[in-house]
Design a protein around this motif. Sequence first.
Motif, PDB file in Angstrom:
ATOM      1  N   GLU A  77      60.591  42.173 -12.470  1.00  0.00           N
ATOM      2  CA  GLU A  77      59.184  42.909 -12.426  1.00  0.00           C
ATOM      3  C   GLU A  77      58.565  43.258 -13.887  1.00  0.00           C
ATOM      4  O   GLU A  77      57.291  42.922 -14.344  1.00  0.00           O
ATOM      5  CB  GLU A  77      59.585  44.063 -11.696  1.00  0.00           C
ATOM      6  CG  GLU A  77      58.171  44.980 -11.588  1.00  0.00           C
ATOM      7  CD  GLU A  77      58.391  46.395 -10.739  1.00  0.00           C
ATOM      8  OE1 GLU A  77      57.325  46.693 -10.179  1.00  0.00           O
ATOM      9  OE2 GLU A  77      59.470  46.576 -10.329  1.00  0.00           O
ATOM     10  N   PRO A  78      59.446  44.019 -14.853  1.00  0.00           N
ATOM     11  CA  PRO A  78      59.019  43.908 -15.982  1.00  0.00           C
ATOM     12  C   PRO A  78      58.741  42.726 -16.973  1.00  0.00           C
ATOM     13  O   PRO A  78      57.623  42.617 -17.821  1.00  0.00           O
ATOM     14  CB  PRO A  78      59.840  44.642 -16.989  1.00  0.00           C
ATOM     15  CG  PRO A  78      61.293  44.639 -16.298  1.00  0.00           C
ATOM     16  CD  PRO A  78      60.747  44.458 -14.869  1.00  0.00           C
ATOM     17  N   GLU A  81      55.159  41.474 -15.807  1.00  0.00           N
ATOM     18  CA  GLU A  81      54.165  42.608 -16.441  1.00  0.00           C
ATOM     19  C   GLU A  81      54.306  42.367 -18.030  1.00  0.00           C
ATOM     20  O   GLU A  81      53.005  42.119 -18.155  1.00  0.00           O
ATOM     21  CB  GLU A  81      54.870  43.836 -16.376  1.00  0.00           C
ATOM     22  CG  GLU A  81      54.663  44.663 -14.854  1.00  0.00           C
ATOM     23  CD  GLU A  81      55.114  46.207 -14.791  1.00  0.00           C
ATOM     24  OE1 GLU A  81      54.827  46.756 -15.705  1.00  0.00           O
ATOM     25  OE2 GLU A  81      55.937  46.379 -13.830  1.00  0.00           O
ATOM     26  N   GLN A 141      54.126  53.497  -6.409  1.00  0.00           N
ATOM     27  CA  GLN A 141      54.967  53.432  -7.579  1.00  0.00           C
ATOM     28  C   GLN A 141      55.256  51.909  -8.093  1.00  0.00           C
ATOM     29  O   GLN A 141      56.400  51.826  -8.203  1.00  0.00           O
ATOM     30  CB  GLN A 141      56.091  54.704  -7.751  1.00  0.00           C
ATOM     31  CG  GLN A 141      55.846  55.857  -7.260  1.00  0.00           C
ATOM     32  CD  GLN A 141      57.036  56.752  -7.158  1.00  0.00           C
ATOM     33  OE1 GLN A 141      57.878  56.539  -7.961  1.00  0.00           O
ATOM     34  NE2 GLN A 141      57.016  57.941  -6.678  1.00  0.00           N
ATOM     35  N   SER A 142      54.323  51.100  -8.003  1.00  0.00           N
ATOM     36  CA  SER A 142      54.631  49.687  -8.361  1.00  0.00           C
ATOM     37  C   SER A 142      53.977  49.384  -9.482  1.00  0.00           C
ATOM     38  O   SER A 142      52.839  49.616  -9.839  1.00  0.00           O
ATOM     39  CB  SER A 142      53.885  48.978  -7.179  1.00  0.00           C
ATOM     40  OG  SER A 142      53.772  47.540  -7.382  1.00  0.00           O
ATOM     41  N   GLY A 143      54.756  48.716 -10.515  1.00  0.00           N
ATOM     42  CA  GLY A 143      54.238  48.253 -11.749  1.00  0.00           C
ATOM     43  C   GLY A 143      53.561  47.259 -11.566  1.00  0.00           C
ATOM     44  O   GLY A 143      52.458  46.660 -12.305  1.00  0.00           O
ATOM     45  N   ALA A 203      50.213  47.508 -21.908  1.00  0.00           N
ATOM     46  CA  ALA A 203      51.190  47.062 -20.847  1.00  0.00           C
ATOM     47  C   ALA A 203      52.346  46.215 -21.332  1.00  0.00           C
ATOM     48  O   ALA A 203      53.398  46.332 -20.747  1.00  0.00           O
ATOM     49  CB  ALA A 203      50.203  46.541 -19.941  1.00  0.00           C
ATOM     50  N   LYS A 206      55.151  48.203 -23.351  1.00  0.00           N
ATOM     51  CA  LYS A 206      55.802  48.987 -22.362  1.00  0.00           C
ATOM     52  C   LYS A 206      56.978  48.187 -21.353  1.00  0.00           C
ATOM     53  O   LYS A 206      57.857  48.469 -21.301  1.00  0.00           O
ATOM     54  CB  LYS A 206      55.106  49.478 -21.518  1.00  0.00           C
ATOM     55  CG  LYS A 206      55.656  50.554 -20.366  1.00  0.00           C
ATOM     56  CD  LYS A 206      54.801  51.466 -19.591  1.00  0.00           C
ATOM     57  CE  LYS A 206      55.265  52.075 -18.451  1.00  0.00           C
ATOM     58  NZ  LYS A 206      55.880  51.335 -17.379  1.00  0.00           N
ATOM     59  N   ALA A 207      56.248  46.937 -21.128  1.00  0.00           N
ATOM     60  CA  ALA A 207      57.198  46.191 -20.176  1.00  0.00           C
ATOM     61  C   ALA A 207      58.079  45.658 -21.090  1.00  0.00           C
ATOM     62  O   ALA A 207      59.381  45.474 -20.753  1.00  0.00           O
ATOM     63  CB  ALA A 207      56.361  45.069 -19.583  1.00  0.00           C
ATOM     64  N   GLU A 210      61.211  47.637 -21.600  1.00  0.00           N
ATOM     65  CA  GLU A 210      62.097  47.590 -20.152  1.00  0.00           C
ATOM     66  C   GLU A 210      63.067  46.272 -20.261  1.00  0.00           C
ATOM     67  O   GLU A 210      64.012  46.260 -19.937  1.00  0.00           O
ATOM     68  CB  GLU A 210      61.212  47.902 -18.921  1.00  0.00           C
ATOM     69  CG  GLU A 210      60.605  48.999 -18.967  1.00  0.00           C
ATOM     70  CD  GLU A 210      60.009  49.402 -17.459  1.00  0.00           C
ATOM     71  OE1 GLU A 210      60.136  48.542 -16.642  1.00  0.00           O
ATOM     72  OE2 GLU A 210      59.321  50.207 -17.385  1.00  0.00           O
ATOM     73  N   ARG A 248      61.264  49.024 -11.330  1.00  0.00           N
ATOM     74  CA  ARG A 248      61.219  50.444 -11.035  1.00  0.00           C
ATOM     75  C   ARG A 248      62.540  51.120 -10.538  1.00  0.00           C
ATOM     76  O   ARG A 248      62.675  52.225 -10.136  1.00  0.00           O
ATOM     77  CB  ARG A 248      60.502  50.223  -9.426  1.00  0.00           C
ATOM     78  CG  ARG A 248      61.362  49.348  -8.569  1.00  0.00           C
ATOM     79  CD  ARG A 248      60.483  48.979  -7.276  1.00  0.00           C
ATOM     80  NE  ARG A 248      59.417  48.058  -7.748  1.00  0.00           N
ATOM     81  CZ  ARG A 248      58.429  47.522  -7.074  1.00  0.00           C
ATOM     82  NH1 ARG A 248      58.358  48.099  -5.753  1.00  0.00           N
ATOM     83  NH2 ARG A 248      57.554  46.875  -7.580  1.00  0.00           N
TER      84      ARG A 248
END
Length: 301
Positions: A77-78, A81, A141-143, A203, A206-207, A210, A248
């Motif tokens: 996910e990250p 992103e 709460q979905s990135g 964005a 931030k990703a 992670e 998440r």
Amino acid sequence: MTSTRQEQRVLQLSIAGTVLVAAIGFVGGMLARSQAILFDGIYSLVDVALTLVALAVLRLMANEQSPRFQYGFWHLEPMVEALGGAILSLACVYALANAVIGFSGDGHETRLGPGLVWAALLAVVDLAMAVWIGHHARRLQSGLLALDARAWLLTGLMSLAVVLSFVIALALRGGAYAHWIPYMDPLVLACISLVALPVPLRAAWKAAREVLQVAPDDLDRHVQQVMQQFVSEHQFESFTSHVAKIGRMQFIEIHILTTPETQLGSIGDVDRLRDDIATRLDARSGRFWLTIDFTSDPAWT
């Protein structure tokens, strides 16, 4: 198994909407001879590719784990992103470069009437989708949905800027400043590119944190506060903790140091201690991967 069906449905509708916007952008850009509108269509096509990747990731995440990915697919996910933020940033830079090229020449003549209609239509669709998907992103709460909502917002802002440029150009037509009309299209494209660029950059940053498993300060601070109080209450020696947020999922690993003579009781007693910690950390949901162990050997902490 983690359900991502709602997110998948939202992304499927987003893909359909993006294809529609791309078509509007291409047709409108050619009819109005506007590079800004045409860029909106190209930007939407890039967004389709990113949304398809996000949809594939959601389907993988629904499986939670596999023999090869035993911690699940949360790390994807990250990564998506970060990739999406980087690509959207490059798209903004590309638009800025086109605007500079337009300034260096004699500008760009556009068909103002048709351009205003097509740009307004794009703005309405883009902003409506941004609001709708943003609502679902916050609720779930979905990135990945948040990334998609940001992409819609960016295209909506670009379309609004184009609308503004056509309105100003129509106001200038026939007046003393009519010679500025050919420069309105690249001017507004340059402005919106500069304004929009920080959004995907933030964005992506931030990703990337992670992906690199940089410990989030708020989660680390919360774990430290809870465990300091817990260790003091039970008169344990000390503790160490490691935290990370990947997509998440929040990973928390805690090692509690005791003396060799410490009597923890039965396995049930130890489990109750773990339950107490989990409750204090509010880590009962499926979005936490919590590991707690007790040891008298500092080498294991």
